[in-house]
Design an enzyme around this catalytic site. Structure first.
Site, mmCIF file in Angstrom:
data_model
loop_
_atom_site.group_PDB
_atom_site.id
_atom_site.type_symbol
_atom_site.label_atom_id
_atom_site.label_comp_id
_atom_site.label_asym_id
_atom_site.label_seq_id
_atom_site.Cartn_x
_atom_site.Cartn_y
_atom_site.Cartn_z
ATOM 1 N N CYS A 165 88.827 -10.282 -28.600
ATOM 2 C CA CYS A 165 88.082 -9.282 -29.364
ATOM 3 C C CYS A 165 86.980 -9.884 -30.231
ATOM 4 C CB CYS A 165 89.044 -8.471 -30.228
ATOM 5 S SG CYS A 165 90.348 -7.695 -29.257
ATOM 6 N N HIS A 305 87.658 -6.120 -39.594
ATOM 7 C CA HIS A 305 88.234 -6.016 -38.258
ATOM 8 C C HIS A 305 89.128 -4.779 -38.206
ATOM 9 C CE1 HIS A 305 89.400 -7.307 -34.321
ATOM 10 N NE2 HIS A 305 90.669 -7.445 -34.651
ATOM 11 N N GLU A 316 94.154 -9.404 -43.272
ATOM 12 C CA GLU A 316 92.718 -9.417 -43.560
ATOM 13 C C GLU A 316 92.442 -9.109 -45.028
ATOM 14 O OE1 GLU A 316 88.505 -7.853 -41.610
ATOM 15 O OE2 GLU A 316 90.388 -6.896 -41.005
ATOM 16 N N LYS A 337 86.516 1.185 -36.785
ATOM 17 C CA LYS A 337 87.462 1.401 -35.684
ATOM 18 C C LYS A 337 88.287 2.667 -35.891
ATOM 19 C CE LYS A 337 88.170 -3.395 -34.134
ATOM 20 N NZ LYS A 337 87.386 -4.138 -35.133
ATOM 21 N N HIS A 342 89.149 0.655 -30.765
ATOM 22 C CA HIS A 342 88.917 -0.789 -30.655
ATOM 23 C C HIS A 342 88.289 -1.092 -29.301
ATOM 24 C CE1 HIS A 342 89.072 -4.952 -31.108
ATOM 25 N NE2 HIS A 342 90.361 -5.157 -31.295
ATOM 26 N N PHE A 403 92.928 -11.924 -30.128
ATOM 27 C CA PHE A 403 94.162 -12.551 -29.678
ATOM 28 C C PHE A 403 93.886 -14.027 -29.360
ATOM 29 C CE2 PHE A 403 96.201 -8.444 -27.751
ATOM 30 C CZ PHE A 403 96.478 -8.006 -29.028
#
Length: 416
Positions: A165, A305, A316, A337, A342, A403
């Site tokens: 991502c 994110h 985060e 998002k 996403h 990831f």
């Protein structure tokens, strides 16, 4: 060596909120959700039956049938947004040095639909099963950058970054670096993803990464809400034209913002889970501020994110509090998002565009779908819940994590 300045002169967007920049931005600031029941295939057997799909998308509106057969949707999306961004930039393609013009693109997965369809066709074929000769060229992630360069005759740096991502943001950082070093004058960069297919949905469901709020798809992506239960899968693309500042100024280009820094780090922790203390996110934000030669208190807005996962949102925020200290309470923080879902490898591109537009219009898009406070988050932090907020935005930071523990961050600043 004096590093060159890098500016944004063109934008293109194909998202669940709109098939062009203006529609995307207007729906962002109005808090519109792009989620809904899946129409692309029958989701009956899947735990999650909704996604953030493109709306009213027909490839034949952009390409002829012969072209469509040769391109996976992720490449179609890349081509469309690149064309939008080129047109938006006002570049005279006959006047630029195409040896100094390149394409660096991002995609986390690439041609997933092509891979799925070809394997299925091969294994279920009744007679003489064989693969389509376009199988490999359609599937491979790097074909997007190759196709864009072929369309425009750009002979400069050309490749695709793959970091889950974080892919599109990695692509932007690389494109920025080539311009800073004087190796390019113009770069098309961004990312695209087309993973709302059975394989994508089934794979993420198996990981228990997706929200399963089938009774209320439009409220399923709820970053920082106490009852968040996973992310909503999205699709689409975002493209940015990055240009060397003097080159842009000489041709009288409109300039959206300056891209002043890029940061990268690794969690080195787990294949999917973020570091519980936000170590990678902390390091990447320190890195981007150092690269931008900016102090934490110079940042006004963070497009986080913020995927709406139980662990990711917490780590985060921990990192933001460590990096920004007391200034964290003066920031606007939002997760777009909550509206787009996403977009995986394309997320960094459309979120960078949101950050640039926040600077241009001096308004921060919201984090929608907030219903219940999570006691793990300091109530004094401004998550821009449910409604856009007008404010001075001179500098915006955009985080994108992937990831494998890949962390990337970029900072845009209002042009002097």
């Amino acid at each position: 060596m004096q590093l060159k300045r890098v500016v944004v002169t063109g934008l293109g967007a194909l998202t669940p909120l709109g098939n062009n920049l203006n529609d995307y931005w207007n729906n962002l600031i109005n808090g519109v959700s792009g989620a809904g029941p899946i129409t692309r295939f029958d989701p009956t057997n899947f735990k999650t039956k909704f996604a953030c799909e493109l709306k009213d998308y027909n490839p034949l509106d952009y390409f002829d049938r012969k072209e469509v057969r040769k391109m996976d949707p992720f490449t179609q999306y890349a081509m469309i947004t690149s064309t939008q961004a080129i047109e938006d930039s006002g570049l005279d393609l006959d006047a630029i040095d195409k040896l100094k013009a390149g394409v660096i693109w991002g995609s986390g997965i690439g041609g997933l639909k092509t891979f799925q369809d070809e394997v299925e066709n091969f294994t279920t074929g009744e007679r003489n099963p064989r693969f389509n000769p376009f199988f490999i060229p359609k599937m491979i992630s790097d074909i997007s950058a190759g196709m864009i360069s072929m369309k425009y005759g750009f002979h400069g740096p050309n490749f695709v970054t793959v970091s889950a991502c974080a892919s599109a943001t990695n692509a932007m950082i690389d494109a920025m670096t080539y311009i800073k070093l004087g190796k390019a004058k113009v770069m098309i960069t961004g990312g695209s993803e087309a993973s709302v297919v059975e394989a994508g949905m089934g794979g993420f469901n198996a990981m228990r990464a997706l929200s399963e709020r089938n009774d209320s798809p439009q409220t399923a992506s709820r970053p920082f809400d106490k009852d968040r239960d996973g992310f909503v899968l999205g699709e689409g693309s975002g493209a940015l034209i990055l240009e060397e500042y003097e080159h842009a100024k000489a041709r009288g280009a409109k300039i959206y913002a300056e891209l002043v820094g890029g940061g990268m780090s690794a969690d080195a922790h787990h294949i999917t889970a973020p570091h519980p203390e936000g170590l990678g996110a902390y390091n990447v934000m320190l890195n981007v501020l150092e690269d931008a030669q900016m102090k934490p208190e110079e940042i006004d807005y963070i497009n986080v994110h913020g995927t709406s996962t139980p662990l990711g949102d917490v780590s985060e925020v921990i990192a933001i509090e460590k990096v920004f200290g007391e200034h964290a309470y003066k920031l606007n923080i939002s997760s777009t998002k909550s509206m787009t879902g996403h977009l995986l490898g394309a997320a960094g591109a459309i979120e960078a565009i949101a950050s640039v537009m926040a600077i241009k219009h001096q308004i921060v898009p919201p984090t929608i779908n907030h219903f219940t406070d999570d006691e793990r988050f300091d109530p004094k932090l401004n998550f821009t819940f449910n409604k856009a907020q007008k404010r001075v935005v001179n500098a915006a930071l955009s985080n994108t994590f992937g990831f494998g523990g890949h962390n990337t961050s970029v900072v845009f600043r209002k042009i002097d």
